[in-house]
Every structure is written in C-alpha cells, then in structure tokens.
Motif scaffolding. Sequence first.
Motif, PDB file in Angstrom:
ATOM      1  N   PRO A 266      57.483  70.389  68.505  1.00 30.53           N
ATOM      2  CA  PRO A 266      57.220  69.035  67.978  1.00 30.53           C
ATOM      3  C   PRO A 266      56.034  68.331  68.639  1.00 30.53           C
ATOM      4  N   LYS A 267      55.878  68.463  69.941  1.00 32.65           N
ATOM      5  CA  LYS A 267      54.755  67.808  70.630  1.00 32.65           C
ATOM      6  C   LYS A 267      53.427  68.313  70.087  1.00 32.65           C
ATOM      7  N   ARG A 268      53.319  69.600  69.892  1.00 32.35           N
ATOM      8  CA  ARG A 268      52.075  70.189  69.371  1.00 32.35           C
ATOM      9  C   ARG A 268      51.839  69.749  67.927  1.00 32.35           C
ATOM     10  N   MET A 269      52.901  69.729  67.123  1.00 37.19           N
ATOM     11  CA  MET A 269      52.778  69.270  65.733  1.00 37.19           C
ATOM     12  C   MET A 269      52.283  67.823  65.692  1.00 37.19           C
ATOM     13  N   ALA A 270      52.867  66.980  66.534  1.00 37.91           N
ATOM     14  CA  ALA A 270      52.447  65.572  66.576  1.00 37.91           C
ATOM     15  C   ALA A 270      50.973  65.477  66.961  1.00 37.91           C
ATOM     16  N   ASP A 271      50.564  66.268  67.952  1.00 34.53           N
ATOM     17  CA  ASP A 271      49.158  66.269  68.371  1.00 34.53           C
ATOM     18  C   ASP A 271      48.246  66.724  67.230  1.00 34.53           C
TER      19      ASP A 271
END
Length: 170
Positions: free
Chosen positions: A43-48
């Motif tokens: 999720p963190k990478r997707m948000a980025d």
Amino acid sequence: MTTFVFLKPRARAMRRQGRPAPSSLDEAIERQLDAATKLGLPPKRMADLMGVELKTYYRWLSENSMPLNRVRQFEAFCRASFVSEYLCMAHGNRVVIAIPSGRKASPSDLADMQATVTAAIAKLMRFCQDRTGAAETVAELTVALSQMAYHRENVLKASAPELDMFGDVE
C-alpha cells in the motif's frame, strides 16, 4: 476535487480468462489489491506511485470511494482492471471482452469456443422449455458471447500489418 463514489449495484458474473468477473465492488478492489501484492507493490508504494498520502489511499479503499481519474491509474499500476470490468458490467447489460493479442487461434481454442457455445445453447433450450435456471443461462450465454466477440475481433485485426497472426509476414 471531484470524487467518484462507487455504488454497489447488482452485477452478473462472467468468466474472464477462466475466472468469474467480480460480482461486487469490494471483490473488484480486493482482486486489484491481490494483483498489486503479486507485483510486490505494498500500500505505501501504491500510494507513492499514485501521488497521494497513505491515509488517503486507505480511505479510498475503505470507503469504496476514489476520484474517477485515479481508478485507471490504480489499475495501471496493478496491471489489472477488475474495477473497470465490474463497473462496466454492474448494470448487467454489458459484456466485457479482452482485446485480442493477435495470436493465431489454436484448434483447441476453437474447440473450446464450440463447446462453450454448445453448452450455452443447451442451457437456453432448457430455459425456453421450463423457464428455470435463468441466472445460469445468462452466465453461460455471456461466456459464449465473450469468446465469440474475442475471436471476431481477432479476425478483424488479421489484416493489421503489426500482427503476425498467421505467420504471413516475411
């Protein structure tokens, strides 16, 4: 910022590449997240990648609410289009097909399509006789229509020079 709120209308199941289409928005989003996980995108990478804060990303997912211009982006990063597929089919009067790759159909592909069409016609005949099994009949007809539409598009693309469907290019 305009936000597109996803509603949860009734959807009809359809097989796409051997699996049923998402029958709810929750299921479509879950499949998108599974696809992201398989690609190693937490999720963190997707948000980025989407240019938003992690809390915004989580809010969109938890509320089934995402700006419409972000849905395509979300799907592109996941390399899957379950949300779009669900939204297209949500009203029950659309068939979603994959665009053909231009690959020459094998005899087993055509035999599979023939078997699917035969099964769909058999279901339709039973339905017309006793008016039972409407949902199963619609699902079977949808699969048959999808396969036929796929091959129809493949035939239409056969003359495209960038497709080496039949090995004619020298």
